[in-house]
Design an enzyme around this catalytic site. Structure first.
Site, PDB file in Angstrom:
ATOM      1  N   LYS A  15       0.867  -1.048   0.033  1.00  0.00           N
ATOM      2  CA  LYS A  15      -0.041   0.061   0.022  1.00  0.00           C
ATOM      3  C   LYS A  15       0.907   1.352   0.066  1.00  0.00           C
ATOM      4  O   LYS A  15       0.688   2.129  -0.731  1.00  0.00           O
ATOM      5  CB  LYS A  15      -0.950   0.265   1.223  1.00  0.00           C
ATOM      6  CG  LYS A  15      -1.813  -1.197   1.431  1.00  0.00           C
ATOM      7  CD  LYS A  15      -2.738  -0.979   2.450  1.00  0.00           C
ATOM      8  CE  LYS A  15      -2.026  -1.162   3.981  1.00  0.00           C
ATOM      9  NZ  LYS A  15      -1.193  -2.413   4.133  1.00  0.00           N
ATOM     10  N   ARG A  90      -9.683   0.926   8.887  1.00  0.00           N
ATOM     11  CA  ARG A  90      -9.160  -0.397   9.185  1.00  0.00           C
ATOM     12  C   ARG A  90     -10.344  -1.074   9.933  1.00  0.00           C
ATOM     13  O   ARG A  90     -10.218  -2.304  10.280  1.00  0.00           O
ATOM     14  CB  ARG A  90      -8.024  -0.462  10.004  1.00  0.00           C
ATOM     15  CG  ARG A  90      -6.611  -0.781   9.379  1.00  0.00           C
ATOM     16  CD  ARG A  90      -5.696  -0.406  10.435  1.00  0.00           C
ATOM     17  NE  ARG A  90      -4.478  -1.165  10.060  1.00  0.00           N
ATOM     18  CZ  ARG A  90      -3.525  -0.618   9.599  1.00  0.00           C
ATOM     19  NH1 ARG A  90      -3.535   0.331   9.239  1.00  0.00           N
ATOM     20  NH2 ARG A  90      -2.265  -1.492   9.436  1.00  0.00           N
ATOM     21  N   ARG A 129      12.029  -5.493   4.417  1.00  0.00           N
ATOM     22  CA  ARG A 129      11.438  -4.076   4.215  1.00  0.00           C
ATOM     23  C   ARG A 129      12.584  -3.251   4.906  1.00  0.00           C
ATOM     24  O   ARG A 129      12.830  -3.216   6.114  1.00  0.00           O
ATOM     25  CB  ARG A 129      10.295  -3.733   4.901  1.00  0.00           C
ATOM     26  CG  ARG A 129      10.003  -2.372   4.699  1.00  0.00           C
ATOM     27  CD  ARG A 129       8.454  -1.919   4.672  1.00  0.00           C
ATOM     28  NE  ARG A 129       7.709  -2.377   5.765  1.00  0.00           N
ATOM     29  CZ  ARG A 129       6.425  -2.359   6.292  1.00  0.00           C
ATOM     30  NH1 ARG A 129       5.822  -1.713   5.290  1.00  0.00           N
ATOM     31  NH2 ARG A 129       6.217  -2.499   7.493  1.00  0.00           N
ATOM     32  N   ARG A 162      11.561  -1.335  10.787  1.00  0.00           N
ATOM     33  CA  ARG A 162      10.562  -0.810  11.809  1.00  0.00           C
ATOM     34  C   ARG A 162      10.419  -1.881  13.031  1.00  0.00           C
ATOM     35  O   ARG A 162      10.594  -3.208  12.592  1.00  0.00           O
ATOM     36  CB  ARG A 162       9.069  -0.887  11.076  1.00  0.00           C
ATOM     37  CG  ARG A 162       8.835   0.329  10.555  1.00  0.00           C
ATOM     38  CD  ARG A 162       7.528   0.511   9.412  1.00  0.00           C
ATOM     39  NE  ARG A 162       6.623  -0.090   9.993  1.00  0.00           N
ATOM     40  CZ  ARG A 162       5.172   0.021   9.343  1.00  0.00           C
ATOM     41  NH1 ARG A 162       5.160   0.344   8.155  1.00  0.00           N
ATOM     42  NH2 ARG A 162       4.289  -0.814   9.911  1.00  0.00           N
ATOM     43  N   ARG A 173      -0.194  -8.691  13.302  1.00  0.00           N
ATOM     44  CA  ARG A 173      -0.815  -7.855  12.396  1.00  0.00           C
ATOM     45  C   ARG A 173      -1.548  -8.558  11.560  1.00  0.00           C
ATOM     46  O   ARG A 173      -2.593  -7.986  10.940  1.00  0.00           O
ATOM     47  CB  ARG A 173       0.471  -7.000  12.120  1.00  0.00           C
ATOM     48  CG  ARG A 173       0.853  -6.035  12.882  1.00  0.00           C
ATOM     49  CD  ARG A 173       2.358  -5.301  12.304  1.00  0.00           C
ATOM     50  NE  ARG A 173       2.449  -4.440  11.240  1.00  0.00           N
ATOM     51  CZ  ARG A 173       3.254  -4.326  10.289  1.00  0.00           C
ATOM     52  NH1 ARG A 173       4.335  -4.783  10.646  1.00  0.00           N
ATOM     53  NH2 ARG A 173       3.180  -3.875   9.143  1.00  0.00           N
TER      54      ARG A 173
HETATM   55  P1  AP5 Z   1       4.658  -1.544   1.695  1.00  0.00           P
HETATM   56  O1  AP5 Z   1       4.595  -0.740   0.739  1.00  0.00           O
HETATM   57  O2  AP5 Z   1       5.623  -1.070   2.955  1.00  0.00           O
HETATM   58  O3  AP5 Z   1       3.630  -2.442   2.433  1.00  0.00           O
HETATM   59  P2  AP5 Z   1       2.244  -1.726   3.121  1.00  0.00           P
HETATM   60  O4  AP5 Z   1       0.904  -2.485   2.657  1.00  0.00           O
HETATM   61  O5  AP5 Z   1       2.201  -0.372   3.217  1.00  0.00           O
HETATM   62  O6  AP5 Z   1       2.616  -2.340   4.669  1.00  0.00           O
HETATM   63  P3  AP5 Z   1       2.467  -1.691   6.011  1.00  0.00           P
HETATM   64  O7  AP5 Z   1       3.185  -2.589   7.109  1.00  0.00           O
HETATM   65  O8  AP5 Z   1       3.019  -0.168   6.123  1.00  0.00           O
HETATM   66  O9  AP5 Z   1       0.966  -1.596   6.261  1.00  0.00           O
HETATM   67  P4  AP5 Z   1       0.286  -1.790   7.748  1.00  0.00           P
HETATM   68  O10 AP5 Z   1      -0.987  -1.525   7.270  1.00  0.00           O
HETATM   69  O11 AP5 Z   1       0.506  -2.968   8.391  1.00  0.00           O
HETATM   70  O12 AP5 Z   1       1.062  -0.778   8.426  1.00  0.00           O
HETATM   71  P5  AP5 Z   1       0.861   0.769   9.184  1.00  0.00           P
HETATM   72  O13 AP5 Z   1       2.014   1.494   8.921  1.00  0.00           O
HETATM   73  O14 AP5 Z   1      -0.689   1.171   8.325  1.00  0.00           O
HETATM   74  O15 AP5 Z   1       5.527  -3.113   1.448  1.00  0.00           O
HETATM   75  C1  AP5 Z   1       6.050  -4.094   1.882  1.00  0.00           C
HETATM   76  C2  AP5 Z   1       7.443  -4.412   1.506  1.00  0.00           C
HETATM   77  O16 AP5 Z   1       7.175  -5.196   0.171  1.00  0.00           O
HETATM   78  C3  AP5 Z   1       8.485  -3.191   1.128  1.00  0.00           C
HETATM   79  O17 AP5 Z   1       9.673  -3.871   1.607  1.00  0.00           O
HETATM   80  C4  AP5 Z   1       8.200  -3.196  -0.482  1.00  0.00           C
HETATM   81  O18 AP5 Z   1       9.408  -2.751  -0.863  1.00  0.00           O
HETATM   82  C5  AP5 Z   1       7.884  -4.481  -0.974  1.00  0.00           C
HETATM   83  N1  AP5 Z   1       7.074  -4.553  -2.081  1.00  0.00           N
HETATM   84  C6  AP5 Z   1       5.974  -3.849  -2.050  1.00  0.00           C
HETATM   85  N2  AP5 Z   1       5.138  -4.107  -3.454  1.00  0.00           N
HETATM   86  C7  AP5 Z   1       6.124  -5.178  -3.802  1.00  0.00           C
HETATM   87  C8  AP5 Z   1       5.831  -5.809  -4.983  1.00  0.00           C
HETATM   88  N3  AP5 Z   1       4.755  -5.631  -5.990  1.00  0.00           N
HETATM   89  N4  AP5 Z   1       6.463  -7.020  -5.056  1.00  0.00           N
HETATM   90  C9  AP5 Z   1       7.620  -7.387  -4.145  1.00  0.00           C
HETATM   91  N5  AP5 Z   1       7.962  -6.387  -3.171  1.00  0.00           N
HETATM   92  C10 AP5 Z   1       7.059  -5.589  -3.094  1.00  0.00           C
HETATM   93  O19 AP5 Z   1       0.219   0.651  10.356  1.00  0.00           O
HETATM   94  C11 AP5 Z   1       1.141   0.193  11.410  1.00  0.00           C
HETATM   95  C12 AP5 Z   1       0.426   0.171  12.863  1.00  0.00           C
HETATM   96  O20 AP5 Z   1      -0.118   1.712  13.105  1.00  0.00           O
HETATM   97  C13 AP5 Z   1      -0.787  -0.730  12.885  1.00  0.00           C
HETATM   98  O21 AP5 Z   1      -0.447  -2.016  13.360  1.00  0.00           O
HETATM   99  C14 AP5 Z   1      -1.664  -0.302  14.062  1.00  0.00           C
HETATM  100  O22 AP5 Z   1      -1.099  -0.351  15.306  1.00  0.00           O
HETATM  101  C15 AP5 Z   1      -1.602   1.271  13.816  1.00  0.00           C
HETATM  102  N6  AP5 Z   1      -2.533   1.694  12.798  1.00  0.00           N
HETATM  103  C16 AP5 Z   1      -2.196   2.347  11.511  1.00  0.00           C
HETATM  104  N7  AP5 Z   1      -3.441   2.796  10.904  1.00  0.00           N
HETATM  105  C17 AP5 Z   1      -4.349   2.351  12.011  1.00  0.00           C
HETATM  106  C18 AP5 Z   1      -5.771   2.549  11.903  1.00  0.00           C
HETATM  107  N8  AP5 Z   1      -6.404   2.947  10.665  1.00  0.00           N
HETATM  108  N9  AP5 Z   1      -6.488   2.122  13.258  1.00  0.00           N
HETATM  109  C19 AP5 Z   1      -5.905   1.592  14.112  1.00  0.00           C
HETATM  110  N10 AP5 Z   1      -4.545   1.460  14.207  1.00  0.00           N
HETATM  111  C20 AP5 Z   1      -3.892   1.710  13.035  1.00  0.00           C
END
Ligand code: AP5
Length: 218
Positions: A15, A90, A129, A162, A173
């Site tokens: 994402k 979410r 990552r 991270r 997660r």
């Molecule tokens: P990446 O693009 O980083 O993936 P992502 O989907 O953004 O993953 P996140 O871990 O950031 O999502 P998340 O939803 O768990 O975390 P968030 O920060 O929102 O890609 C991942 C890896 O794959 C990278 O190394 C990339 O290079 C590689 N890659 C990408 N595309 C590829 C492809 N096509 N092929 C191969 N490799 C590829 O949330 C973190 C925490 O914050 C949560 O756990 C929660 O505690 C809190 N939080 C955030 N939002 C909320 C909410 N709305 N409500 C409550 N708590 C929340």
């Protein structure tokens, strides 16, 4: 008319990677709830200190706190043309709150691209990552490496792993995503907004499918 796009998908689906590309292409602000929490943590604000425990355990920060944070972010002037939402909503309660916020602006969610990736691949994606300290640009040591190891291609800042990418936290997660967030797939499908995208393709092909899905939005 402003445009609001919700990027849906499990942790590690890509994402953030796609949001960076698509927001630049479309001139839309990238609003990532995870990035806002991490920025607050870095600045040691009350919000950041409060969110830290939830994030380290791989749990969701409570809805009321998260909704208030996004409401404030979307009310800023740079969101006047809309936003690309990454990581929010979410839960169904967050999705209802978003619909309410946008209704007060005579707007709505226009499109929900859902990046689908099997669970077994997510762990490998997250454990490899590397994220840039300055701006959160994302790399993968195997699939998308930076040109110079340990340094961001865009701003030269240090890359780090991270805390919540440790295997035990990642597993939680993914569990939390399955239980609390995956119901949103059906939620948005029923509204005719969902576009399913194969996240197992190379990054550029995922982007092309995403742009096509956004083009078919309401
Ligand atoms: P990446 O693009 O980083 O993936 P992502 O989907 O953004 O993953 P996140 O871990 O950031 O999502 P998340 O939803 O768990 O975390 P968030 O920060 O929102 O890609 C991942 C890896 O794959 C990278 O190394 C990339 O290079 C590689 N890659 C990408 N595309 C590829 C492809 N096509 N092929 C191969 N490799 C590829 O949330 C973190 C925490 O914050 C949560 O756990 C929660 O505690 C809190 N939080 C955030 N939002 C909320 C909410 N709305 N409500 C409550 N708590 C929340």
């Amino acid at each position: 008319m402003p445009m609001y796009i919700v990027l849906l998908g499990p942790p590690g689906a890509g994402k953030g990677t796609q949001a960076e590309i698509v927001s630049e292409t479309m001139g839309l602000v990238h609003v990532s709830s995870g990035d806002i929490f991490r920025e607050n943590l870095k600045q040691q604000t009350e919000l950041g200190k409060m969110a830290q425990g939830y994030m380290n355990r791989g749990e969701l920060v409570p809805d009321d706190v998260t909704i208030a944070m996004i409401r404030e972010r979307l009310s800023r002037a740079d969101c006047v043309k809309g936003a690309l939402l990454d990581g929010f909503p979410r839960t169904p309660a967050q999705a209802d709150a978003l619909a309410g916020m946008l209704a007060t602006l005579n707007s709505q969610v226009n499109s929900v691209p859902y990046i689908s990736v099997p669970a077994e691949v997510l762990i490998e994606r997250l454990s490899g990552r590397w994220t840039c300290r300055a701006e959160g640009h994302v790399y993968h040591e195997k699939y998308n490496p930076s040109k110079i190891a340990g340094k961001c291609d865009v701003d030269g800042s240090e890359l780090y792993q991270r805390d919540d990418d440790k295997p035990a936290t990642v597993e939680n997660r993914i569990r939390v995503y399955m239980n609390q967030t995956s119901p949103l797939i059906e939620y948005y499908r029923q509204k005719g907004l969902l576009g399913e995208i194969d996240g197992m393709q190379p990054i550029e092909d995922v982007t092309a499918d995403l742009m096509a899905a956004i083009g078919k939005g309401k």
